[in-house]
Write a protein that holds these residues in place. Structure first.
Motif: not given
Lengths: 279, 964
Positions: B106, B109-110, B112-114
């Motif tokens: 996770v 992934t976070v 990447k999301g940011i």
């Protein structure tokens, strides 16, 4: 990947978006091809790099899977990526009269990026982010794979006629449809955007396990205000071949699975409605 | 300064995880919890403004409809106040975070999301915070943390500490190179053994002496990484020393048990459709004109005992990589899993110190397989679960995977000059033999980097690797491939370079965190990695293929042609040994085996007039009961190929025998997969246990409409300590049965695996698992529309039993519910068994069979009852029509005996004559018919009802046990 140039003689072209954690791409492709589409699987990286690519397709498909592991929340990270990198292209795609379908994880993405439900006909802009509905944990608190009966309650979607009864499987952990408390659900109903509801085998609204996740108002799938964007939790692509039915050994083999209708309607829509307009 | 963000469910929405946790807490006997709310914690480090943090929270981290958040910027601000409503009660907070080195996917992934939001974060760390309201003692809170919320092997727990910030998480700890050699040239026996022990090499004295001799000829001492490499290559896990060694079994000298039994059957049968057996990561057989199929089953027992979720994760992840590394690469199309646990209702007082309760292991393992298989998009459609008290401290986890491989991609070979390409996940200290690292101290600068011996898998990484690999495969960009599993790079590069030699620059291997020594890099068992052998001219193209799919791919060395294994770290040589010594230098020793038949007490069970209660007891027993709770959590139809699902019948909930899938949707050809196992027979005689397991796996293939023409087997032995002669004697007997059965049924073995030394020491007591042989069978079905399910289809159809019922209740479930084992273990009459299967296959092929069920655990009564309630119709049966061996006169024997090679078959009345003609020559009886009601009735040999039960009651008994 080389793309053929479009002529009306060609088959409608569908793009299945791929990214980390996409699955269901193989059977979704099979369903679309069986329905008469020409299908490409394209990685989101390629689409972001070559934004013009999207325009050469007629049907945009967000398949099932666990994009980015469903980390944070199911579909959330891909939704965020699409909103910030491909929103304009996707909005134009819909405005051009083309079709979008999100299945399972794809539905979660469409809801969380705001492309669904787009109630007032306005598509979300990347500046104002609003989400009127969501898909959250099943009431059973766990992933479940089971077959469900769906009934279509509206004729707004180009993907399905009203009053059809479909038998297809669900396979998800976060599929409970939830609405905000500002009358969103009522509006959605009024505008005919509630397409699929979970029903029992006689087509009546019923509780678990008929409604497998506790969805509000038994909602299994909705469309946008144009009827050209559909999102649904169940997997129509998993009931294309008659041997996919869980009881075919009892009930006999049907000519084809219930799920094909959705893909065929999409393909026919492109052929009849989109291509007719062009000389 | 890192920001602490807490995300929690709004008060008006149910907290799914909290509710699940609450019910788990009730399960461990703590009933005073009023409510649990969970908080997902993100610690984000980066140059981010207040507005940016707000956007990250509202747009990425929360679902605005159901969740809210709080951002805590430093110790002065208060964390999320979600204690409203519990003011009168004490609210405890329990915070759980992964230990350093145990990665949470996770986090990346976070990040990447940011990045997608147009911002950037240096690092993200996650934690879970549980708010527990209720009148609880601190001991109870600690028990909740320990038994439900966290596993201290991989996680740190903080109780009642508000406002946690973990500092220094990303402080790099630099590794300073130092070549480490060990003095063995002049070591005596005792010193040699102590080197082996201290280095956790598990090499015996004979083996250490062979190593000493080799390095004496080189005239130097070995480095640590050389010893590690030898130890890994010579390990039981990789070399199968017991199975391939010399065994003196009661005076009979067996040189290589595997070659003399399991593999011998395959070579003698010499089936043309066997493409690759016992040499690759999985066995390969032919499928159609374009594709072959491969199949492999592995054990993953010890990690699953310590950390069930992560252990099962890496178990299934590992066997999927076997498929990816078979030939030049196969597409994973089916998962199977078979588990053995202690009974879920066993009392806590029966659990040895340091052992997790079976229920926790069960839920963790099921969750681990579910999350990995589902996320990979591979259907899990076959399996079984077996319960016995002896699995309490040593559970067994078998994970299997079937792959589809192009016919022209089944051979592979590295070439001199090929580059070694490492793809997939990064390397950390994961799985380095028992090495322990201390955990991070709260808010204190920690100087120690900890690493988990058990890793949580990252299925999305493996899916990405799979996707990219399939692209590289299509373009024929590499010559050879294998997975990085047990033994890590050491095993993968060692195997691939066995004939050529290899050189590797270890500093090139991408690391999860700094501080790893060259030796740790080489033997790390970090997951989701594959090694490829790439011709230099394809270097750029293959790198690009992986890059496009966001998969890291790094060239780390070369296959040389000098037949040596050479390792370097930043230009310094750290290993240089000959491949020949590595692979052939292992000294062979003779192991002792004896076999003595044990004698168990024979039960004295009184004859009864009604066996309805006994039937319900067997139906509700752990081994027989419905496994629907587990099966539904697996996606068993992704990829769209399912033809016969694990749950069947009018309500989609009856127990199917084997699964059938159609791997190529445009083709009507299918694959049947089944499994057979019965450790209860192994307590009496492993020979008959093995024979019965094979018969059972094949029966299931036949039951669903298959035939024996093209069926291959896999053997997976999980055994106790084979240093004990009796234990090894049992293994020899089981292996001999494998040979005898495979030859007669003409079903070759194509792959297998063994896991030995499955025992648990608690004080002066040693608990060994029962001999546990899993037989997996895979068959090709030319036309899937011939498939047959087990549920009865319509009233008035006739019910047959095929095969002979004998007085074989030894090890049966009927004896078990009465507390006995007995000695009359079911044997296989191979001649009758084979004939029965062949003739029944003819009948199903002609379309004469409406339903068919394998008669196994629980015998005739259980099989018929399952068919009845799955179909939703009653059945009446007459025991006097059942063919029995001379002398069998008790109704309970006929009802519950588990004699092999038997089937229950439903036939339409109009097909009676043709059916009976088709099966003429084998024992059979038309013992009754399907009724248009809901009563299941069996008449005794004397004509009286011995069972008369409503099918809903039988079904309820069968379903209630595992309705968790």
């Amino acid at each position: 990947m080389t793309l053929k140039t479009e002529t009306p003689d060609n088959k409608p072209k569908a793009i299945i978006l791929r990214t980390a954690g996409t699955n269901c791409d193989y059977e979704t492709r099979y369903a679309l091809e069986k329905a008469g589409a020409d299908v490409d699987l394209v990685h989101v990286n390629q689409l972001v790099k070559d934004k013009g690519l999207l325009g050469s397709y007629h049907i945009f498909v967000l398949p099932g899977g666990f994009t980015y592991g469903d980390d944070i929340a199911a579909g959330k990270v891909l939704a965020n990526q699409l909103r910030h990198h491909l929103l304009d292209e996707l909005t134009r795609f819909v405005d051009d009269g083309k079709l979008v379908i999100g299945i399972c994880n794809g539905f979660q993405v469409l809801i969380k990026m705001g492309l669904l439900p787009g109630i007032n006909g306005t598509q979300p802009s990347s500046n104002e982010y609003r989400q009127e509905f969501t898909l959250t944990y099943n009431d059973s608190n766990k992933f479940e794979d089971r077959w469900v009966y769906l009934k279509s309650f509206s004729d707004k979607s180009v993907f399905i006629d009203k009053d059809c009864l479909l038998y297809v499987p669900i396979a998800h952990a976060e599929g409970k449809f939830v609405a905000g408390d500002g009358g969103e659900l009522e509006n959605l109903g009024k505008s005919g955007q509630i397409i699929f509801k979970y029903v029992d085998k006689d087509g009546n609204i019923a509780n678990y396990p008929w409604n497998p996740n506790g969805s509000l108002d038994n909602i299994a799938g909705i469309c946008d205000s144009t009827g050209r964007v559909l999102g649904m939790m169940p997997h129509p692509e998993r009931y294309i071949e008659p041997t996919q039915h869980p009881r075919w050994t009892r009930e006999g083999l049907k000519a084809e699975g219930d799920g094909i209708a959705i893909f065929r309607n999409a393909v026919n829509y492109v052929k009849e409605k989109m291509w007719q307009k062009r000389p | 300064m890192e920001k602490r963000i807490e995300v929690f469910t709004k008060a008006n929405f149910p907290d799914a995880i909290g509710n699940e946790v609450a019910s788990e807490i009730a399960n461990i006997g703590i009933t005073s919890v009023d409510e649990i709310r969970t908080v997902q914690v993100y610690l984000i480090d980066g140059e981010l403004s207040k507005d940016e943090i707000k956007r990250i929270c509202s747009e990425l981290l929360i679902d605005g409809l159901t969740q809210d958040y709080a951002c805590i910027n430093g110790s002065s601000e208060q964390p999320a106040d979600i204690q409203a409503g519990h003011r009168d009660n004490t609210v405890y907070t329990i915070e759980v975070t992964r230990k350093r080195g145990v990665m949470d996917p996770v986090e990346s992934t976070v990040i990447k999301g940011i990045r997608d939001l147009g911002m950037s974060a240096r690092s993200v760390k996650t934690a879970k915070r549980f708010l527990v309201a209720g009148s609880l003692s601190i001991e109870q809170v600690e028990a909740i943390a320990d038994k439900v919320l966290a596993n201290k092997i991989i996680e740190d727990v903080f109780i009642n500490k508000d406002n946690l910030f973990y500092e220094d998480k990303n402080e790099a700890i630099e590794y300073v190179f130092h070549r480490h050699t060990l003095e063995i040239l002049n070591a005596d026996d005792e010193q040699l053994l102590s080197i082996s022990q201290e280095g956790q090499l598990y090499l015996s004295l004979e083996e250490m002496k062979a190593v000493q001799k080799y390095f004496t000829t080189l005239g130097r001492n070995p480095t640590d990484v050389e010893l590690e490499t030898i130890a890994q290559t010579w390990s039981e896990h990789c070399m199968h020393k017991t199975f391939r060694g010399m065994i003196d079994c009661d005076g009979e000298l067996i040189d290589n048990l595997l070659a003399n039994t399991v593999m011998k059957a395959t070579s003698e049968l010499d089936k043309s459709w066997c493409v690759s057996v016992f040499k690759d990561n999985a066995g390969i057989i032919e499928f159609d004109e374009n594709y072959n199929i491969c199949f492999k089953v592995e054990t993953h027992n010890h990690p699953s005992a310590i950390e069930p979720y992560g252990g099962a994760n890496t178990g299934i992840g590992g066997v999927i990589r076997d498929t990816l590394g078979t030939g030049l690469g196969a597409k994973p199309i089916l998962n199977t899993d078979v588990f053995c646990f202690g009974p879920l209702d066993i009392g806590q007082e029966m659990i040895p110190e340091g052992v997790l309760h079976p229920k926790r292991i069960f839920k963790g393992v099921v969750g681990g397989v579910r999350d990995y298989g589902n996320r990979m998009g591979i259907p899990t459609a076959n399996g079984s679960i077996f319960f016995d008290e002896r699995y309490t401290s040593n559970p067994i986890v078998y994970c299997g995977n079937v792959g589809l491989i192009s016919r022209d991609k089944c051979e592979k070979k590295s070439h001199e000059g090929d580059l070694i390409l490492l793809v997939g996940g990064r390397t950390g200290r994961d799985g380095i033999h028992g090495a322990t690292f201390s955990s991070v101290e709260l808010t204190h600068q920690s100087e120690v980097v900890s690493g988990g011996a058990v890793q949580i898998g990252d299925p999305i990484m493996e899916k990405k690797v799979t996707d990219a690999l399939m692209k590289a495969l299509d373009r024929s960009l590499y010559n050879n491939i294998t997975d990085c599993g047990a033994g890590g790079l050491s095993s993968a590069v060692g195997e691939m370079g066995e004939e050529l030699g290899a050189v590797v620059d270890l500093e090139k291997v991408p690391l999860k965190y700094d501080g790893l020594s060259y030796s740790e890099i080489w033997i790390s068992e970090a997951q989701e990695r594959m090694v490829l052998s790439v011709p230099p001219e394809n270097m750029e193209e293959i790198r690009e293929v992986f890059q496009r799919e966001d998969v890291e791919a790094t060239f780390i060395g070369e296959f040389t042609g000098d037949k040596r294994l050479r390792l370097r770290y930043k230009g310094e040589d750290v290993a240089d040994i000959e491949m020949e010594f590595l692979h052939d230098g292992l000294p062979r020793i003779i192991r002792k085996a004896v076999w003595r038949s044990p004698s168990h007490e024979e039960p004295d069970i009184k004859v009864k007039k009604d066996y309805g209660e006994d039937l319900k007891k067997v139906l509700s027993s752990w081994n027989v009961c419905s496994k629907e709770w587990v099966i539904r959590q697996y996606d068993h139809e992704v990829q769209g190929g399912s033809v016969l699902k694990p749950l069947q019948g009018v309500d989609n909930d009856g127990p199917g025998d084997a699964c059938i899938i159609r791997p190529v949707l445009s083709s009507g050809k299918g694959i049947i997969v089944s499994n057979g196992m019965n450790p209860k027979y192994g307590d009496i005689d492993p020979y008959h246990m093995a024979a019965s397991a094979i018969d059972e796996a094949l029966r299931q293939i036949i039951s669903v409409g298959g035939n024996l023409e093209m069926v291959a087997l896999l053997d997976n032995f999980s055994w106790g300590n084979t240093d004990k002669p009796v234990c090894l004697g049992g293994l020899v007997r089981a292996a001999k049965a494998c040979y005898d059965m495979a030859i007669y049924y003409e079903t070759p073995f194509i792959s297998g695996k063994d896991s030995l030394n499955n025992e648990f020491k608690s004080g002066d007591k040693t608990i060994s698992i029962p001999p546990t042989l899993l037989i997996s069978a895979i068959g090709v079905m030319p036309d899937v529309t011939r498939a047959i399910s087990m549920d009865v289809k319509s009233p008035d159809n006739l019910i047959y039993i095929l095969g002979m019922t004998k007085d074989e209740l030894g090890g049966s479930h009927y004896y078990d519910i009465h507390g006995f084992k007995g000695n009359s273990v079911p044997k296989v009459d191979r001649e009758v068994g084979k004939k029965t299967m062949d003739l029944l296959a003819n009948a199903t092929g002609k379309g004469l069979v409406r339903s068919c069920h394998d008669c196994s655990e629980g015998g005739l009564a259980v099989a018929a009852a399952e068919m009845s309630f799955a179909g939703g119709y009653g059945i009446e049966l007459d025991l006097s029509r059942v063919p029995v061996e001379t002398g069998v006169d008790r109704d309970d024997i006929i009802l519950f005996s588990e004699s092999n090679s038997r089937f229950i078959v439903e036939v339409q009345p109009e097909k009676q004559k043709e059916f009976e003609e088709t099966i003429s020559g084998i024992p059979y009886g038309c013992m009754g018919k399907v009724l248009d009601n809901d009563v299941f009735t069996i008449q005794s040999q004397g004509g009286k009802n011995v069972i008369s039960e409503k099918i809903s009651d039988l079904k309820e008994a069968w379903q209630a046990t595992l309705r968790l």
